[in-house]
Motif scaffolding. Structure first.
Motif, mmCIF file in Angstrom:
data_model
loop_
_atom_site.group_PDB
_atom_site.id
_atom_site.type_symbol
_atom_site.label_atom_id
_atom_site.label_comp_id
_atom_site.label_asym_id
_atom_site.label_seq_id
_atom_site.Cartn_x
_atom_site.Cartn_y
_atom_site.Cartn_z
ATOM 1 N N MET A 102 0.816 -1.218 0.000
ATOM 2 C CA MET A 102 0.000 0.000 0.000
ATOM 3 C C MET A 102 0.848 1.266 0.000
ATOM 4 S SD MET A 102 -3.314 0.644 2.346
ATOM 5 C CE MET A 102 -2.649 1.088 3.917
ATOM 6 N N ARG A 103 1.962 1.253 0.705
ATOM 7 C CA ARG A 103 2.689 2.509 0.928
ATOM 8 C C ARG A 103 3.610 2.833 -0.251
ATOM 9 N NH1 ARG A 103 8.164 0.540 3.931
ATOM 10 N NH2 ARG A 103 8.283 -1.137 2.418
ATOM 11 N N THR A 104 4.065 4.085 -0.272
ATOM 12 C CA THR A 104 5.175 4.473 -1.133
ATOM 13 C C THR A 104 6.316 4.841 -0.198
ATOM 14 O OG1 THR A 104 4.644 6.830 -1.117
ATOM 15 C CG2 THR A 104 3.566 5.501 -2.791
ATOM 16 N N THR A 122 -12.715 -8.226 5.816
ATOM 17 C CA THR A 122 -13.305 -7.812 4.534
ATOM 18 C C THR A 122 -12.391 -6.842 3.786
ATOM 19 O OG1 THR A 122 -15.509 -8.100 5.440
ATOM 20 C CG2 THR A 122 -15.338 -6.791 3.442
ATOM 21 N N SER A 123 -11.855 -5.843 4.514
ATOM 22 C CA SER A 123 -11.005 -4.871 3.825
ATOM 23 C C SER A 123 -9.632 -5.478 3.494
ATOM 24 C CB SER A 123 -10.855 -3.593 4.645
ATOM 25 O OG SER A 123 -10.687 -3.869 6.002
ATOM 26 N N TRP A 124 -9.220 -6.481 4.248
ATOM 27 C CA TRP A 124 -7.970 -7.173 3.906
ATOM 28 C C TRP A 124 -8.141 -7.909 2.575
ATOM 29 C CZ3 TRP A 124 -6.603 -12.431 3.366
ATOM 30 C CH2 TRP A 124 -5.225 -12.689 3.295
ATOM 31 N N VAL A 125 -9.257 -8.611 2.443
ATOM 32 C CA VAL A 125 -9.526 -9.316 1.187
ATOM 33 C C VAL A 125 -9.638 -8.312 0.047
ATOM 34 C CG1 VAL A 125 -11.172 -10.776 -0.058
ATOM 35 C CG2 VAL A 125 -10.658 -11.254 2.330
ATOM 36 N N PHE A 126 -10.344 -7.219 0.302
ATOM 37 C CA PHE A 126 -10.512 -6.179 -0.723
ATOM 38 C C PHE A 126 -9.154 -5.629 -1.141
ATOM 39 C CE2 PHE A 126 -11.229 -1.822 -2.150
ATOM 40 C CZ PHE A 126 -12.274 -1.983 -3.033
ATOM 41 N N ALA A 127 -8.307 -5.319 -0.154
ATOM 42 C CA ALA A 127 -6.993 -4.756 -0.451
ATOM 43 C C ALA A 127 -6.119 -5.774 -1.184
ATOM 44 C CB ALA A 127 -6.314 -4.289 0.832
#
Lengths: 249, 113
Positions: A102-104, A122-127
């Motif tokens: 996710m990061r830069t 849920t957001s882990w799967v989405f990410a």
């Protein structure tokens, strides 16, 4: 984030794209689960405000169920803390596996710490599924859009449905309950590109229920750490052997 | 009464917020040191995936609520056959969700009779 947004005109667009993710199937499934949580919280004697604050502050459905459960049981704060924190250890590897994607180089740590609050299953799967399709410099904005909207939206759902829905008909409730695991199964498999992830998937699915019979307190932890490590070692051995064969040839 | 209300919020903050976010913060600190191509990230990914799948499988094998009354074989058949259908039809997530749910609902209806 405001500073970054000024530098990156595309961030707002990606934030909005992330927001639109709450209209996806997994987000809708989670929302129905939170309707169920609101009903459970009401039965447990929590007020509407407490239920909403807990959803915003904890943002992990299993941990919330455990916290409410320990409140009903009248456990003291230390016992409640231990029960909840044990259920939340899984957050660490989940967050740690998302952060590098996710990061830069420039993403400030405080921003990652803030956004980590919105990572749950849920957001882990989405990410894990969608981050790779977003240009790297916009991934933080994209995830923030999804995560913030999903958390706030579900807090709103808890506030609204509190006291309205007490129960679904059994077959509907059963189907709703089954949605979450079968969604995780197909979406995590579909998004897994590496062999090691597929291996960990299979080992985790088998080890979870088996260990629940043997070590019910630590089953998920052992299945994760032990199963994940076994998957990693098998994958590494496989890669090394392939490399050796290639070098020999 | 006031104190009691206050206490629930303290409980939510300490035993809820801090108890869960502590691990998220550790995850950020650990993940921030990992390179996207690093060997360690492979291991972390494997651990995270195995953890999530263990939780997922437990939801099916040891469900709470209404599903607890349904037979285990039906839930396993729904998930297993559904997953095979998903694999054989080009790995569409929608299929992976609809197929097992359809099997489960059909089974629940048949058993009710």
């Amino acid at each position: 984030m405001s500073a970054e947004r000024r530098n990156e005109p595309g961030n707002l667009k990606w934030f909005l794209t992330g927001m639109r993710g709450v209209l996806s199937l997994p987000a809708l499934i989670l929302m129905t689960s939170y309707v169920g949580f609101a009903a459970f919280a009401l039965q447990a004697g929590l007020t509407r405000a407490e239920s909403v604050i807990m959803t915003l502050g904890v943002w992990a459905l299993p941990s919330q169920m455990i916290l409410v459960g320990s409140m009903i049981g009248g456990a003291n704060i230390v016992a409640s803390f231990l029960a909840v924190t044990l259920s939340a250890i899984r957050m660490m590897p989940m967050v740690a596996s998302i952060v590098p994607e996710m990061r830069t180089q420039k993403t400030p740590v405080w921003l990652l710490l803030f956004l980590s609050h919105f990572i749950a299953i849920t957001s882990w799967v989405f990410a894990s599924t969608h981050l790779r399709d977003v240009p790297r410099q916009h991934r933080v904005a994209f995830f923030a859009g999804f995560g913030l909207t999903l958390t706030c939206g579900n807090a709103a759902i808890v506030g609204i449905s509190y006291g309205i829905v007490s129960q679904f008909p059994p077959v509907v409730a059963g189907a709703l309950f089954m949605l979450t695991p079968v969604y995780f199964i197909s979406s995590i498999w579909a998004s897994s590109r590496q062999f090691v992830v597929k291996l960990a998937f299979i080992i985790g699915i088998a080890a979870g229920p088996l260990l629940a019979l043997v070590a019910p307190q630590f089953d998920v932890l052992i299945a994760g750490l032990g199963g994940g490590t076994v998957a990693y070692l098998i994958d590494r051995y496989r890669r090394q052997r392939r490399r050796a064969v290639e070098e020999a040839a | 009464m006031m104190l009691e209300e206050y206490w629930t919020y303290i409980l939510i903050v300490v035993a809820g917020f801090i108890a869960t976010d502590f691990w998220r913060w550790l995850g950020v600190l650990a993940g921030n040191r990992l390179n996207e191509e690093s060997e360690a990230l492979n291991w972390v990914r494997a651990v995270a995936t195995a953890l999530v799948m263990a939780v997922t499988a437990k939801l099916i094998v040891f469900p709470t609520g209404v599903l607890a009354d349904s037979p285990l074989w039906l839930r396993l058949a729904a998930a297993g056959i559904g997953f095979c259908v998903f694999l054989l039809t080009g790995k569409k997530v929608a299929v992976g969700v609809i197929a097992p749910i359809a099997i489960l609902v059909a089974g629940l209806f048949l058993l009710e009779r």
